[in-house]
Design a protein around this motif. Sequence first.
Motif, PDB file in Angstrom:
ATOM      1  N   LEU A   1       0.752  -1.304  -0.016  1.00  0.00           N
ATOM      2  CA  LEU A   1       0.023  -0.008  -0.021  1.00  0.00           C
ATOM      3  C   LEU A   1       0.842   1.178   0.185  1.00  0.00           C
ATOM      4  O   LEU A   1       1.933   1.291   0.903  1.00  0.00           O
ATOM      5  CB  LEU A   1      -0.728  -0.075   1.282  1.00  0.00           C
ATOM      6  N   ALA A   2       0.465   2.248  -0.875  1.00  0.00           N
ATOM      7  CA  ALA A   2       1.231   3.416  -0.710  1.00  0.00           C
ATOM      8  C   ALA A   2       0.279   4.668  -0.775  1.00  0.00           C
ATOM      9  O   ALA A   2      -0.992   4.429  -1.463  1.00  0.00           O
ATOM     10  CB  ALA A   2       2.158   3.495  -2.019  1.00  0.00           C
ATOM     11  N   ALA A   3       0.564   5.803  -0.633  1.00  0.00           N
ATOM     12  CA  ALA A   3      -0.197   7.065  -0.459  1.00  0.00           C
ATOM     13  C   ALA A   3       0.440   8.293  -1.285  1.00  0.00           C
ATOM     14  O   ALA A   3       1.666   8.238  -1.159  1.00  0.00           O
ATOM     15  CB  ALA A   3      -0.710   7.461   0.881  1.00  0.00           C
ATOM     16  N   VAL A   4      -0.299   9.268  -1.817  1.00  0.00           N
ATOM     17  CA  VAL A   4       0.319  10.123  -2.384  1.00  0.00           C
ATOM     18  C   VAL A   4      -0.601  11.405  -2.062  1.00  0.00           C
ATOM     19  O   VAL A   4      -1.125  12.271  -2.908  1.00  0.00           O
ATOM     20  CB  VAL A   4       0.041  10.015  -4.181  1.00  0.00           C
ATOM     21  N   ASN A   5      -1.000  11.334  -0.715  1.00  0.00           N
ATOM     22  CA  ASN A   5      -1.827  12.555  -0.205  1.00  0.00           C
ATOM     23  C   ASN A   5      -1.100  13.580  -0.234  1.00  0.00           C
ATOM     24  O   ASN A   5       0.286  13.886  -0.525  1.00  0.00           O
ATOM     25  CB  ASN A   5      -2.543  12.152   1.117  1.00  0.00           C
ATOM     26  N   SER A   6      -1.620  14.941   0.147  1.00  0.00           N
ATOM     27  CA  SER A   6      -1.054  16.246  -0.092  1.00  0.00           C
ATOM     28  C   SER A   6       0.028  16.523   1.147  1.00  0.00           C
ATOM     29  O   SER A   6       0.569  17.603   0.838  1.00  0.00           O
ATOM     30  CB  SER A   6      -2.374  17.140   0.348  1.00  0.00           C
ATOM     31  N   ILE A   7       0.072  15.613   2.086  1.00  0.00           N
ATOM     32  CA  ILE A   7       1.329  16.024   3.016  1.00  0.00           C
ATOM     33  C   ILE A   7       2.543  15.437   2.332  1.00  0.00           C
ATOM     34  O   ILE A   7       3.568  15.652   2.817  1.00  0.00           O
ATOM     35  CB  ILE A   7       1.266  15.332   4.323  1.00  0.00           C
ATOM     36  N   ASN A   8       2.669  14.808   1.086  1.00  0.00           N
ATOM     37  CA  ASN A   8       3.935  14.128   0.551  1.00  0.00           C
ATOM     38  C   ASN A   8       4.809  15.291   0.203  1.00  0.00           C
ATOM     39  O   ASN A   8       4.245  16.284  -0.603  1.00  0.00           O
ATOM     40  CB  ASN A   8       3.478  13.208  -0.785  1.00  0.00           C
ATOM     41  N   TRP A   9       6.117  15.315   0.624  1.00  0.00           N
ATOM     42  CA  TRP A   9       6.953  16.538   0.232  1.00  0.00           C
ATOM     43  C   TRP A   9       7.073  16.623  -1.291  1.00  0.00           C
ATOM     44  O   TRP A   9       7.284  17.957  -1.412  1.00  0.00           O
ATOM     45  CB  TRP A   9       8.277  16.293   1.068  1.00  0.00           C
ATOM     46  N   ALA A  10       7.092  15.696  -2.063  1.00  0.00           N
ATOM     47  CA  ALA A  10       7.307  15.810  -3.268  1.00  0.00           C
ATOM     48  C   ALA A  10       6.202  16.778  -4.157  1.00  0.00           C
ATOM     49  O   ALA A  10       6.409  17.342  -5.021  1.00  0.00           O
ATOM     50  CB  ALA A  10       7.502  14.532  -4.254  1.00  0.00           C
ATOM     51  N   ARG A  11       5.021  16.689  -3.496  1.00  0.00           N
ATOM     52  CA  ARG A  11       4.003  17.501  -4.103  1.00  0.00           C
ATOM     53  C   ARG A  11       3.979  18.955  -3.892  1.00  0.00           C
ATOM     54  O   ARG A  11       3.950  19.623  -4.689  1.00  0.00           O
ATOM     55  CB  ARG A  11       2.456  16.839  -3.481  1.00  0.00           C
ATOM     56  N   VAL A  12       4.602  19.362  -2.527  1.00  0.00           N
ATOM     57  CA  VAL A  12       4.918  20.580  -2.191  1.00  0.00           C
ATOM     58  C   VAL A  12       6.041  21.105  -3.289  1.00  0.00           C
ATOM     59  O   VAL A  12       5.916  22.093  -3.921  1.00  0.00           O
ATOM     60  CB  VAL A  12       5.224  20.783  -0.583  1.00  0.00           C
ATOM     61  N   MET A  13       7.033  20.393  -3.492  1.00  0.00           N
ATOM     62  CA  MET A  13       8.092  20.740  -4.275  1.00  0.00           C
ATOM     63  C   MET A  13       7.582  21.001  -5.582  1.00  0.00           C
ATOM     64  O   MET A  13       8.280  22.003  -6.126  1.00  0.00           O
ATOM     65  CB  MET A  13       9.349  19.521  -4.267  1.00  0.00           C
ATOM     66  N   ALA A  14       6.891  20.429  -6.170  1.00  0.00           N
ATOM     67  CA  ALA A  14       6.717  20.587  -7.455  1.00  0.00           C
ATOM     68  C   ALA A  14       5.473  21.594  -7.632  1.00  0.00           C
ATOM     69  O   ALA A  14       5.679  22.310  -8.714  1.00  0.00           O
ATOM     70  CB  ALA A  14       5.627  19.228  -8.107  1.00  0.00           C
ATOM     71  N   GLN A  15       5.017  22.168  -6.608  1.00  0.00           N
ATOM     72  CA  GLN A  15       4.094  23.502  -6.680  1.00  0.00           C
ATOM     73  C   GLN A  15       5.184  24.604  -6.320  1.00  0.00           C
ATOM     74  O   GLN A  15       4.530  25.730  -6.747  1.00  0.00           O
ATOM     75  CB  GLN A  15       3.026  23.334  -5.517  1.00  0.00           C
ATOM     76  N   VAL A  16       6.411  24.609  -5.959  1.00  0.00           N
ATOM     77  CA  VAL A  16       7.185  25.814  -5.995  1.00  0.00           C
ATOM     78  C   VAL A  16       7.436  26.362  -7.193  1.00  0.00           C
ATOM     79  O   VAL A  16       7.738  27.609  -7.418  1.00  0.00           O
ATOM     80  CB  VAL A  16       8.541  25.241  -5.229  1.00  0.00           C
ATOM     81  N   VAL A  17       7.449  25.689  -8.304  1.00  0.00           N
ATOM     82  CA  VAL A  17       8.001  26.039  -9.660  1.00  0.00           C
ATOM     83  C   VAL A  17       7.060  27.121 -10.071  1.00  0.00           C
ATOM     84  O   VAL A  17       7.872  28.288 -10.631  1.00  0.00           O
ATOM     85  CB  VAL A  17       7.931  25.012 -10.584  1.00  0.00           C
ATOM     86  N   TYR A  18       5.616  26.946 -10.189  1.00  0.00           N
ATOM     87  CA  TYR A  18       4.927  28.087 -10.708  1.00  0.00           C
ATOM     88  C   TYR A  18       5.081  29.556  -9.952  1.00  0.00           C
ATOM     89  O   TYR A  18       4.714  30.548 -10.535  1.00  0.00           O
ATOM     90  CB  TYR A  18       3.628  27.971 -11.317  1.00  0.00           C
ATOM     91  N   TYR A  19       5.489  29.525  -8.781  1.00  0.00           N
ATOM     92  CA  TYR A  19       5.653  30.567  -8.172  1.00  0.00           C
ATOM     93  C   TYR A  19       6.814  31.471  -9.082  1.00  0.00           C
ATOM     94  O   TYR A  19       6.903  32.774  -9.060  1.00  0.00           O
ATOM     95  CB  TYR A  19       6.007  30.524  -6.457  1.00  0.00           C
ATOM     96  N   PHE A  20       8.015  30.760  -9.223  1.00  0.00           N
ATOM     97  CA  PHE A  20       8.949  31.087  -9.776  1.00  0.00           C
ATOM     98  C   PHE A  20       8.711  31.792 -11.336  1.00  0.00           C
ATOM     99  O   PHE A  20       8.956  32.866 -11.795  1.00  0.00           O
ATOM    100  CB  PHE A  20      10.228  30.524 -10.121  1.00  0.00           C
TER     101      PHE A  20
END
Length: 462
Positions: free
Chosen positions: A216-235
Amino acid sequence: MRYISTRGNSPVLPFEETMLTGLAPDGGLYVPETIPQLSADTIAAMAGQSYEDIAFTVMWPFIGDTFTEDEFRALIANAYQGFGHISRAPLKQVGDNQWLCELFHGPTLAFKDFAMQLIGQMFAHVLKRRGESITIVGATSGDTGSAAIEAFKGLANVDVCILYPHGRVSDVQRRQMTTPTEANVHALAVDGTFDDCQRHLKDMFADHAFRDEVRLAAVNSINWARVMAQVVYYFTAATSLGAPGRPVSFTVPTGNFGDIFAGFIAKEMGLPIDRLVIATNQNDILHRCMTSGAYAKSGVKPSISPSMDIEVSSNFERALFWAHDKDGTAVAALMDDLKAGAFHVSDNAMAALRATYDSGMADEATTSATITKTLKTSAELVCPHTAVGLHVAAEQAQPATPMITLATAHPAKFPAAVKEATGIHPPLPARMADLFERPERVTRVANDLGQLQTTIRGMRAS
Ligand SMILES: *Cc1c(COP(=O)(O)O)cnc(C)c1O
């Protein structure tokens, strides 16, 4: 790059393990031990670059040795090639120094595609190298489930099973989950509520025998990799409007605090962000906390911006960690208090939060009126989440600083609220105009943990 838990009591992990683990064993959220810095020259050079090139520059320092440079560039290219706009996150002017950053050109028409598409690519690459396979199980009230399905459909070594409450998601949301034809995609309509689905999901993770059996694995919103990908559009957004030569501000329609926290990371990396404005709907626990220092639950009220109907804003814990000078023990104590319904943030920590974030809220009538007004003043149809952001952005704008509101979903994803406010039924983009003709495939399951587990076992075998 090493990752530590916001509660200070978990093993320190490299990027790859952080991504695969999700939640830290002490219940905390993983964050980078130190935040990488980009020089003003590096940021200035982004003006005019492609989204993909900027994405590589921004995320590469977080990756460690999980991928080679070439591999990571290829994963980024794959992740965003299916977007319906060549700029990926285009800007639109909606007023004097007021801008929208459109984050809804991905396959499921909401900003979650930015992170989920990249996570799908990264997971598949890592699993193949390790010779492992997993079953991703998620519970959704709408947007996250379809984003996960679109990200993982057709990928090797992964089955994706999404639980949603039968009859309680919109037609567009349901069809986005039930019409993909790939054999590794499984939509499960549960005879219960979203809370039931979430409870079953938690129980599956707590059932260690089952967890190990199906990997079993989860990809919920607390996964660090999700935050990381969202940094890009601020730039990409800020450099389009003159950063690093001039500061810009962002207003972010907020629920779980993942999207806006990515803005904080961008700021810490060296992007000159003046204000980060939290915009909430009538479920305004974050706005109340920013105003009073008390984070106190009062019950979730369903709204026309349902993806923000949240009371336990999980990623706020990451903001609290920085506001407490990275004192994991202090954060763990607050989270303990929350089990009883509330915690109180100290004056020092509130001052630290207020140095970065402002906040505001839009009630239901204001949200609807903002959809109507935005169509009149700038000929744009906006979704109700975006409207919440635009209302708060107008309240907080400083005339000299560009204010960018994140447009988190396409209006066609929430047609009822848009039609009610404007009389217009927002059409789906051409590339998915046949969504309502595609055949649906869904498994109806009783509101029962044992039956869900049996169903998921069978899907994995097939
Ligand atoms: C998930 C979502 C949000 C809230 O984002 P968080 O990262 O949870 O704050 C806002 N708008 C839409 C359309 C969403 O799908």
